[in-house]
Design a protein around this motif. Structure first.
Motif, mmCIF file in Angstrom:
data_model
loop_
_atom_site.group_PDB
_atom_site.id
_atom_site.type_symbol
_atom_site.label_atom_id
_atom_site.label_comp_id
_atom_site.label_asym_id
_atom_site.label_seq_id
_atom_site.Cartn_x
_atom_site.Cartn_y
_atom_site.Cartn_z
ATOM 1 N N HIS A 1 37.376 4.935 -14.249
ATOM 2 C CA HIS A 1 37.732 4.097 -15.400
ATOM 3 C C HIS A 1 37.444 2.543 -15.118
ATOM 4 N N ILE A 2 38.047 2.242 -13.810
ATOM 5 C CA ILE A 2 37.746 0.971 -13.417
ATOM 6 C C ILE A 2 36.304 0.610 -13.271
ATOM 7 N N HIS A 3 35.404 1.544 -13.004
ATOM 8 C CA HIS A 3 33.706 1.334 -12.976
ATOM 9 C C HIS A 3 33.488 1.087 -14.416
ATOM 10 N N HIS A 4 33.851 1.761 -15.437
ATOM 11 C CA HIS A 4 33.464 1.691 -16.758
ATOM 12 C C HIS A 4 33.966 0.349 -17.182
ATOM 13 N N ILE A 5 35.251 -0.173 -17.005
ATOM 14 C CA ILE A 5 35.743 -1.385 -17.381
ATOM 15 C C ILE A 5 34.878 -2.699 -16.798
ATOM 16 N N ARG A 6 34.408 -2.356 -15.484
ATOM 17 C CA ARG A 6 33.756 -3.346 -15.073
ATOM 18 C C ARG A 6 32.054 -3.493 -15.941
ATOM 19 N N GLU A 7 31.680 -2.174 -16.005
ATOM 20 C CA GLU A 7 30.386 -2.283 -16.765
ATOM 21 C C GLU A 7 30.371 -2.760 -18.162
ATOM 22 N N ARG A 8 31.611 -2.782 -18.737
ATOM 23 C CA ARG A 8 31.591 -3.297 -20.134
ATOM 24 C C ARG A 8 32.151 -4.938 -20.094
ATOM 25 N N ASN A 9 32.305 -5.217 -18.913
ATOM 26 C CA ASN A 9 33.007 -6.667 -18.492
ATOM 27 C C ASN A 9 34.297 -6.842 -19.564
ATOM 28 N N GLY A 10 35.025 -5.607 -19.218
ATOM 29 C CA GLY A 10 36.445 -5.640 -19.916
ATOM 30 C C GLY A 10 36.435 -5.517 -21.409
ATOM 31 N N GLU A 11 35.363 -5.490 -22.024
ATOM 32 C CA GLU A 11 35.375 -5.212 -23.534
ATOM 33 C C GLU A 11 35.468 -3.744 -23.711
ATOM 34 N N THR A 12 36.586 -3.198 -23.338
ATOM 35 C CA THR A 12 36.628 -1.564 -23.891
ATOM 36 C C THR A 12 38.279 -1.389 -23.877
ATOM 37 N N ASP A 13 38.619 -0.244 -24.176
ATOM 38 C CA ASP A 13 39.925 0.273 -24.264
ATOM 39 C C ASP A 13 40.361 0.850 -23.076
ATOM 40 N N VAL A 14 41.510 0.225 -22.643
ATOM 41 C CA VAL A 14 42.044 0.568 -21.201
ATOM 42 C C VAL A 14 43.229 1.623 -21.283
ATOM 43 N N THR A 15 43.372 2.379 -22.411
ATOM 44 C CA THR A 15 44.545 3.166 -22.668
ATOM 45 C C THR A 15 44.995 4.114 -21.489
ATOM 46 N N GLU A 16 43.496 4.811 -21.530
ATOM 47 C CA GLU A 16 43.423 6.015 -20.575
ATOM 48 C C GLU A 16 43.866 5.587 -18.971
ATOM 49 N N ALA A 17 43.319 4.527 -18.654
ATOM 50 C CA ALA A 17 43.507 3.843 -17.562
ATOM 51 C C ALA A 17 45.096 3.502 -17.183
ATOM 52 N N LEU A 18 45.617 2.849 -18.130
ATOM 53 C CA LEU A 18 47.006 2.737 -18.110
ATOM 54 C C LEU A 18 47.832 3.921 -18.172
ATOM 55 N N GLU A 19 47.546 5.233 -18.835
ATOM 56 C CA GLU A 19 48.275 6.165 -18.691
ATOM 57 C C GLU A 19 48.112 6.827 -17.276
ATOM 58 N N LEU A 20 47.031 6.679 -16.713
ATOM 59 C CA LEU A 20 46.818 7.175 -15.420
ATOM 60 C C LEU A 20 47.761 6.508 -14.415
ATOM 61 N N ILE A 21 47.737 5.228 -14.643
ATOM 62 C CA ILE A 21 48.648 4.370 -13.548
ATOM 63 C C ILE A 21 50.021 4.495 -13.982
ATOM 64 N N ARG A 22 50.538 4.529 -15.057
ATOM 65 C CA ARG A 22 51.667 4.812 -15.360
ATOM 66 C C ARG A 22 52.283 6.156 -15.059
ATOM 67 N N GLY A 23 51.407 7.275 -14.906
ATOM 68 C CA GLY A 23 51.861 8.414 -14.589
ATOM 69 C C GLY A 23 51.675 8.730 -13.135
ATOM 70 N N SER A 24 51.378 7.500 -12.082
ATOM 71 C CA SER A 24 51.660 7.810 -10.882
ATOM 72 C C SER A 24 52.706 7.110 -10.190
ATOM 73 N N GLN A 25 52.658 7.211 -8.797
ATOM 74 C CA GLN A 25 53.626 6.544 -8.262
ATOM 75 C C GLN A 25 53.631 5.059 -7.945
ATOM 76 N N GLY A 26 52.503 4.489 -8.504
ATOM 77 C CA GLY A 26 52.215 3.199 -8.292
ATOM 78 C C GLY A 26 53.320 2.256 -8.880
ATOM 79 N N ILE A 27 53.769 2.318 -10.203
ATOM 80 C CA ILE A 27 54.671 1.319 -10.789
ATOM 81 C C ILE A 27 56.013 1.531 -9.833
ATOM 82 N N ARG A 28 56.534 2.696 -9.635
ATOM 83 C CA ARG A 28 57.759 2.702 -8.860
ATOM 84 C C ARG A 28 57.731 1.945 -7.359
ATOM 85 N N THR A 29 56.534 2.552 -6.602
ATOM 86 C CA THR A 29 56.566 1.931 -5.386
ATOM 87 C C THR A 29 56.433 0.203 -5.181
ATOM 88 N N ALA A 30 55.403 -0.150 -6.344
ATOM 89 C CA ALA A 30 55.485 -1.573 -6.349
ATOM 90 C C ALA A 30 57.032 -2.364 -6.741
#
Length: 324
Positions: free
Chosen positions: A256-285
């Motif tokens: 997803h991050i590679h795709h976002i970079r290829e599109r210079n951020g001009e893309t929907d990031v909903t799926e990437a956000l869902e992955l991050i929200r479903g991880s332990q990353g938010i809680r650990t931070a």
């Protein structure tokens, strides 16, 4: 509790600083005047000036002296935001059009430079050389933090330590010296100014980690901009770094991050956000942010008991738990 409830006992002094901010940036140059006032009127929590004022309560409280620290530090923060918006190609901030969006990149950069200059002019009225040394060193560090952020755009291999050093420079230092310089301008003891620096540094780290978490879990109404703005710009923040450490999530998130970079951020990031929200990353931070909060509260124990100390404690809790 809202932040302005905490400020309630200082309402007249905060209003005074607000008027001084406007008076300082007023210019005979019509366009600079318009752009600077647009930035000022777009609001902000004014946390840095408030930290200066509260720190001043631990010495000889003189609003005329303290304004010469509080106003420049807020102007430096404002100028850094204008430059950030150019680097990040941001169209809105706090729900308002950015200077670069309403005018253009060149006007935004000149506006930021003008505000920096105004800040430095005002602080020269203070004769304590330590204040100038601390401020100049912090400004150099802030610039390094900006350069490191640009260097690390879309860098998924960066370490947590790199991230922490970057936010120390970009955010925490200015908050730390707001507390420290407020104490120095009021003639407080070295012990008090050092304790306030430690408090401000740890609050600043809490502030930025919380900000980075909110960018991933907040709503557009809360943030004043769409969520996921950081990852669109290539800013890989702490929750994302932690999520990338999870074996099952690493490859899909990298894709997803590679795709976002290829599109210079001009893309929907909903799926990437869902992955991050479903991880332990938010809680650990959030856990790390809370550890910095605990260190900030520990630093307050070195200060004499008075109303300002309680206000500092309340602000720290607000920052750690804010939703916008």
């Amino acid at each position: 509790m809202k932040l302005w409830d905490i400020y309630a006992t200082m309402k007249s002094d905060v209003s005074f600083i607000e008027r001084e901010l406007e008076r300082t940036i007023v210019s005979d140059h019509e366009l600079l005047n318009e752009t600077s006032l647009h930035l000022l009127k777009s609001g902000g929590k004014r946390i840095r000036p408030v930290f200066v004022l509260l720190a001043g309560k631990f010495g000889t409280y003189d609003l005329e002296q303290l304004k010469r620290v509080a106003v420049p530090l807020e102007l430096i923060h404002m100028a850094s935001l204008v430059h950030d918006d150019v680097i990040d190609d941001a169209n809105t901030r706090r729900g308002n059009l950015t200077v670069k969006s309403k005018w253009d990149n060149r006007i935004a950069m000149y506006t930021g430079d003008y505000i920096y200059g105004k800040a430095l002019m005002l602080i020269t009225e203070l004769k304590n050389p330590s204040i100038h040394q601390i401020l100049s060193k912090a400004m150099v560090q802030m610039c390094l933090g900006e350069m490191e952020q640009i260097r690390d755009f879309f860098n998924t291999e960066q370490s947590v330590r790199q991230y922490l050093l970057r936010i120390r420079r970009k955010t925490a230092l200015l908050i730390a010296i707001s507390c420290q310089l407020g104490a120095l301008a009021a003639g407080a003891s070295a012990k008090v100014s050092q304790a306030l620096y430690r408090y401000g540094y740890n609050v600043g780290m809490t502030f930025q980690i919380r900000d980075d978490v909110l960018d991933l879990i907040g709503t557009e109404a809360q943030l004043g901009k769409p969520p996921g703005n950081d990852i669109k710009q290539g800013n890989i923040t702490l929750p994302v770094l932690y999520a990338l450490q999870e074996p099952k999530l690493r490859e899909p998130l990298l894709a997803h991050i590679h795709h976002i970079r290829e599109r210079n951020g001009e893309t929907d990031v909903t799926e990437a956000l869902e992955l991050i929200r479903g991880s332990q990353g938010i809680r650990t931070a959030e856990e790390l942010a809370n550890r910095y909060l605990d260190k900030a509260l520990e630093a307050l124990k070195a200060l004499p008991n008075q109303r300002a100390k309680k206000s500092l404690k309340d602000i720290a809790h607000f920052i750690a738990n804010r939703s916008h």
